[in-house]
Design an enzyme around this catalytic site. Structure first.
Site, PDB file in Angstrom:
ATOM      1  CE1 TYR A 104      -3.237   2.873   0.319  1.00  0.00           C
ATOM      2  CE2 TYR A 104      -2.079   3.549   2.443  1.00  0.00           C
ATOM      3  CZ  TYR A 104      -3.181   3.799   1.471  1.00  0.00           C
ATOM      4  OH  TYR A 104      -3.704   4.983   1.608  1.00  0.00           O
ATOM      5  CG  HIS A 134      -4.800  14.526  -1.736  1.00  0.00           C
ATOM      6  ND1 HIS A 134      -5.149  13.649  -2.772  1.00  0.00           N
ATOM      7  CD2 HIS A 134      -5.196  13.541  -0.460  1.00  0.00           C
ATOM      8  CE1 HIS A 134      -5.580  12.292  -2.469  1.00  0.00           C
ATOM      9  NE2 HIS A 134      -5.647  12.458  -1.210  1.00  0.00           N
ATOM     10  CG  ASN A 247      -1.643   9.795   5.548  1.00  0.00           C
ATOM     11  OD1 ASN A 247      -2.540  10.038   6.080  1.00  0.00           O
ATOM     12  ND2 ASN A 247      -1.524   9.096   4.450  1.00  0.00           N
ATOM     13  CE1 TYR A 333     -20.187  34.424  44.499  1.00  0.00           C
ATOM     14  CE2 TYR A 333     -20.971  33.013  42.900  1.00  0.00           C
ATOM     15  CZ  TYR A 333     -20.982  33.386  44.137  1.00  0.00           C
ATOM     16  OH  TYR A 333     -21.682  32.890  45.108  1.00  0.00           O
ATOM     17  NE  ARG A 336     -16.573  36.553  46.977  1.00  0.00           N
ATOM     18  CZ  ARG A 336     -17.745  35.915  47.360  1.00  0.00           C
ATOM     19  NH1 ARG A 336     -17.504  34.697  47.895  1.00  0.00           N
ATOM     20  NH2 ARG A 336     -18.838  36.456  47.109  1.00  0.00           N
ATOM     21  CG  PHE A 381      -4.097   8.807   9.469  1.00  0.00           C
ATOM     22  CD1 PHE A 381      -5.569   8.898   9.609  1.00  0.00           C
ATOM     23  CD2 PHE A 381      -3.686   7.615   9.154  1.00  0.00           C
ATOM     24  CE1 PHE A 381      -6.285   7.823   9.322  1.00  0.00           C
ATOM     25  CE2 PHE A 381      -4.388   6.590   8.668  1.00  0.00           C
ATOM     26  CZ  PHE A 381      -5.977   6.624   8.903  1.00  0.00           C
ATOM     27  CD  GLU A 467      -9.681   9.477   4.048  1.00  0.00           C
ATOM     28  OE1 GLU A 467     -10.294  10.620   4.056  1.00  0.00           O
ATOM     29  OE2 GLU A 467      -8.996   9.143   3.437  1.00  0.00           O
TER      30      GLU A 467
END
Length: 562
Positions: A104, A134, A247, A333, A336, A381, A467
């Protein structure tokens, strides 16, 4: 004239970016900061606040080292022993590339096309096509420091020897950073899984001599031209390299490192602002006593309370109402409980820094080379660990700003300000004073509450359902940067308001630390008086906050804050 010229040439101040500030710019005398092009912010003043060079080896970078390269332009030096490891891992990839069995990312396609075998003669085209396809970002150009951070972090992973890239590709990344050539990366495109694909692809494209970059002068140019002018050769990617360059969680991690750096300074600033408000509103410092803090041993709370004690130590204003004539039992508050809120934010930053440090020690790629020479697919990833803490920080930012705005509002209400004029106006009924400055703070706080909605709870499937769960970590980081910018402005409005309140308490004097901040503010903007153009004053004090000048004024007078 509402803005006073700054006569101290050594003053380091901030250039306001579209999404975030940079703490290495100068304000010119008499000028106020303006919104600047994010591709050029900080470029004309490269004077670093940390190391001028960073040695990059097989081990992790620190947050400070990432900031030094990304924000302050530190040079990268590549460790020779680590480069030997890179070369050794590349030999493993080359052996697998000649294997008739598919592997791969080396001899196959990617994602949903992982089962498609690619002939050796087509693999260079495959890697280049991966990067080109991409690099699909859209929207505004991402800030220079973000792009430099993600490139630095990707380079750090390449140097681990776990990605299988060639030594010349590693050197090309370092050379691009050292030449101050910044790829043009667009804001939208990353889902945070498989890492920050689109932003990283834009960077890889530039290394190939394609796409657009900004050069050392800040001009947007074709990458090929900028590389040629710098004497750099484009890289033709070989097997596995396209995947290795895109990646990773580097974009969201880089923004997390920058956010940690920003927030450590801003939370000290929040303590300074709170101390000024306690004084200006005639509050008490008794609630910050160390023995009271030990009853609830939260570390961030203890640090914040210690800062408040130091800042208010010896304050004539506080001492003026310590006697039995003071009938108020306790403060609101927002005064404080400042250590409790600021401290919780500090603890959140510490947790985020721990996650960042773990990620900085990671080698995120898919597939990855294991130490025993295997090439294995994995899910490292996925950006969830980083995305979660980015969202946590946005929540803390919103809450600290919300408390700050409430302190500002108390100054403007005569029923709660303990004797100050309505809206701190010069002539009540004619002047509006700082009324609308509080509106500005309130509007920012409202936006910060929206930005606190977590991005990491969302997921939209992609890549033909391969994905099918993504982190949205990049989106979490982008909104956090906007939130940090908003926090700095809300704190600036509190500092500006509290400074006017302290002036109106004359002849009583503030403490040494808060008095130093008051004087620093008055070097940029004038004190109480008739209404005037207020926006430049807000921007000037915001620049003091964002540059760290407010904190430095304190440390120069009384020592370091925690």
């Amino acid at each position: 004239m509402s803005v006073i010229p700054d006569t101290d040439d050594s003053t380091r101040t901030a250039a306001i970016g579209v999404r975030v500030f940079h703490r290495n710019m100068d304000i010119q005398p008499g000028a106020t900061p303006t919104t600047s092009d994010p591709t050029t912010s900080g470029r004309s003043h490269p004077e670093p606040a940390g190391p001028t060079s960073v040695s990059l080896g097989a081990g992790p970078l620190s947050i400070d080292e990432v900031v030094a390269v990304a924000r302050h332009g530190a040079r990268i030096d590549l460790d020779g022993e680590a480069l030997d490891g890179v070369a050794a891992s590349r030999r493993i990839i080359e052996a697998l590339a000649s294997d008739p069995e598919p592997h791969y990312g080396i001899s196959t396609g990617f994602g949903a096309l992982a089962t498609t075998f690619i002939e050796p003669t087509r693999r260079a085209q495959l890697q280049a096509s991966l990067v080109r396809s991409h690099a699909a970002g859209s929207g505004e150009v991402v800030e220079r420091e973000v792009v430099r951070s993600l490139m630095t972090l990707r380079l750090s992973t390449l140097m681990t020897g776990r990605t299988g890239v060639r030594v010349e590709t590693v050197r090309a990344y370092a050379a691009l950073l050292n030449a101050d050539i910044t790829p043009v990366v667009r804001e939208y495109g990353s889902l945070g899984c498989s890492g920050d694909l689109a932003p990283l692809a834009h960077c890889a494209l530039a290394v190939m001599g394609e796409g657009e970059v900004t050069d050392v002068s800040g001009r947007v140019r074709p990458a090929a031209d900028a590389l040629a002018d710098a004497g750099l050769q484009p890289v033709q990617l070989a097997e596995k390299e396209g995947l290795a360059l895109i990646n990773g969680t580097d974009g969201m991690l880089g923004m997390l490192a920058l956010a940690v750096d920003d927030l450590r300074m801003l939370l000290r600033t929040a303590d300074v602002a709170a101390a000024m408000s306690v004084e200006g509103l005639l509050g008490t410092d008794a609630v910050f006593a160390a023995d009271l803090q030990t009853l609830r041993p939260q570390s961030g709370q203890a640090e914040s309370a210690a800062n408040l004690r130091l800042l208010l130590d010896g304050s004539p204003i506080v001492a003026s109402h310590r006697g039995p004539e003071c009938t108020r039992v306790q403060d609101a508050y927002s005064l404080r409980c400042a250590p409790q809120v600021h401290g919780a934010a500090r603890d959140t930053v510490d947790h985020a820094a721990m996650v960042a440090e773990r990620e900085l020690a990671s080698a995120v790629d898919n597939p990855v080379l294991t130490p025993d020479g295997r090439v294995e697919s994995n899910g490292n990833f996925h950006g969830a660990p980083v995305a979660y803490v980015l969202d946590f920080l946005a929540i803390a930012v919103a809450d600290v700003a919300s408390m700050s705005e409430r302190r500002t509002d108390r100054f403007l209400d005569r029923s709660r300000s303990n004797g100050l004029p309505p809206f701190l106006a010069h002539e009540v009924g004619v002047d509006s004073g700082l009324m609308i400055a509080q509106y500005t703070a309130a509007g920012i706080v409202s936006e910060l509450k929206r930005l606190a909605h977590p991005a990491s709870v969302d997921s939209i499937p992609s890549s033909a359902m391969q994905e099918d769960h993504v982190s949205m970590g990049w989106a979490a980081a982008r909104k956090l940067r906007r939130a940090i910018d908003g926090l700095s402005r809300v704190l600036a409005i509190e500092v500006m308001t509290a400074a006017r309140g302290l002036d109106l308490r004359n002849p009583l004097e503030p403490a040494v630390g808060t008095g130093a901040v008051l004087r620093r503010v008055r070097e940029q903007v004038t004190g109480p008086g008739p209404d005037r153009f207020l926006s430049p004053e807000i921007e000037a004090v915001t620049a003091l906050v964002q540059s760290g000048e407010v904190v430095r004024a304190v440390t120069g007078a009384i020592g370091d804050l925690r």
